[in-house]
Design a protein around this motif. Structure first.
Motif, PDB file in Angstrom:
ATOM      1  N   UNK A  56       0.833  -1.209   0.000  1.00  0.00           N
ATOM      2  CA  UNK A  56       0.000   0.000   0.000  1.00  0.00           C
ATOM      3  C   UNK A  56       0.864   1.254   0.000  1.00  0.00           C
ATOM      4  N   UNK A  57       1.889   1.255   0.861  1.00  0.00           N
ATOM      5  CA  UNK A  57       2.797   2.398   0.950  1.00  0.00           C
ATOM      6  C   UNK A  57       3.611   2.552  -0.335  1.00  0.00           C
ATOM      7  N   UNK A  61       3.578   5.865  -2.637  1.00  0.00           N
ATOM      8  CA  UNK A  61       4.797   6.611  -2.942  1.00  0.00           C
ATOM      9  C   UNK A  61       5.065   6.653  -4.441  1.00  0.00           C
ATOM     10  N   UNK A  62       4.730   5.569  -5.152  1.00  0.00           N
ATOM     11  CA  UNK A  62       4.914   5.554  -6.606  1.00  0.00           C
ATOM     12  C   UNK A  62       3.940   6.526  -7.274  1.00  0.00           C
ATOM     13  N   UNK A  63       2.717   6.614  -6.741  1.00  0.00           N
ATOM     14  CA  UNK A  63       1.742   7.565  -7.276  1.00  0.00           C
ATOM     15  C   UNK A  63       2.246   8.995  -7.128  1.00  0.00           C
ATOM     16  N   UNK A  95       8.082  17.265  -4.515  1.00  0.00           N
ATOM     17  CA  UNK A  95       7.174  16.432  -3.730  1.00  0.00           C
ATOM     18  C   UNK A  95       5.996  17.245  -3.202  1.00  0.00           C
ATOM     19  N   UNK A  96       6.272  18.466  -2.747  1.00  0.00           N
ATOM     20  CA  UNK A  96       5.211  19.331  -2.241  1.00  0.00           C
ATOM     21  C   UNK A  96       4.209  19.662  -3.348  1.00  0.00           C
ATOM     22  N   UNK A  97       4.705  19.954  -4.553  1.00  0.00           N
ATOM     23  CA  UNK A  97       3.820  20.235  -5.685  1.00  0.00           C
ATOM     24  C   UNK A  97       2.977  19.007  -6.031  1.00  0.00           C
ATOM     25  N   UNK A 121      -7.863   9.340  -7.457  1.00  0.00           N
ATOM     26  CA  UNK A 121      -6.739  10.145  -7.950  1.00  0.00           C
ATOM     27  C   UNK A 121      -5.416   9.427  -7.695  1.00  0.00           C
ATOM     28  N   UNK A 122      -5.259   8.811  -6.511  1.00  0.00           N
ATOM     29  CA  UNK A 122      -4.037   8.064  -6.222  1.00  0.00           C
ATOM     30  C   UNK A 122      -3.876   6.885  -7.173  1.00  0.00           C
TER      31      UNK A 122
END
Length: 155
Positions: A56-57, A61-63, A95-97, A121-122
């Motif tokens: 799941x993680x 993270x890939x998304x 990453x923030x964007x 969306x993910x």
């Protein structure tokens, strides 16, 4: 420089996954200071991604990684004209964007709960499709179109 540089705030990892990216997503999804509600939304949407916690993680993270832009355009005033200058991004800014674009894409959808919208969306971002990935492509396209002004960038 016009003033003092802002100190970088240290972001604490979240309690469940011990990940700073998840913590960033929770903070981005939070509205009106209701962090526990944001945590519920993010964790429940992640639960739908996969049964296995580690998998799941990885998917999450890939998304986020799929949405992260490599460069962006910034306005730079030279002479009397303003140019859109492409500039490479640091990892934190990218990453923030990406997190912001994922949350904005989820909020812009209509007719479902926020948990379902964020999950969609993910999932789309993991498969390199959807609104958040389109936003990244638009930013890259803009940077590519303004490559002629790259010499104005100061590194």
């Amino acid at each position: 420089m016009r003033g003092k540089r802002a100190k970088k705030k240290i972001l604490m990892p979240d309690q469940v996954y011990k990940s700073k990216v998840v913590s960033r997503m929770i903070n981005a999804a939070m509205e009106r200071g209701k962090k526990s509600l944001a945590m519920t939304i993010v964790y429940d949407s992640m639960l739908k991604l996969n049964e296995d916690e580690k998998e799941r993680l990885k998917i999450f993270e890939q998304a986020v990684k799929n949405v992260m832009p490599q460069q962006e355009v910034r306005s730079k005033r030279v002479g009397g004209a303003t140019y859109q200058v492409p500039m490479p991004l640091k990892h934190d800014r990218a990453e923030a964007l990406a997190v912001r674009w994922i949350v904005d894409a989820a909020k812009s959808k209509k007719g479902k709960s926020m948990i379902d919208k964020l999950y969609e969306v993910l999932n789309d971002s993991y498969q390199n499709t959807g609104d958040a990935v389109k936003k990244r492509d638009d930013v890259h396209r803009m940077a590519e179109a303004n490559r002629a002004f790259a010499h104005f960038a100061r590194y």
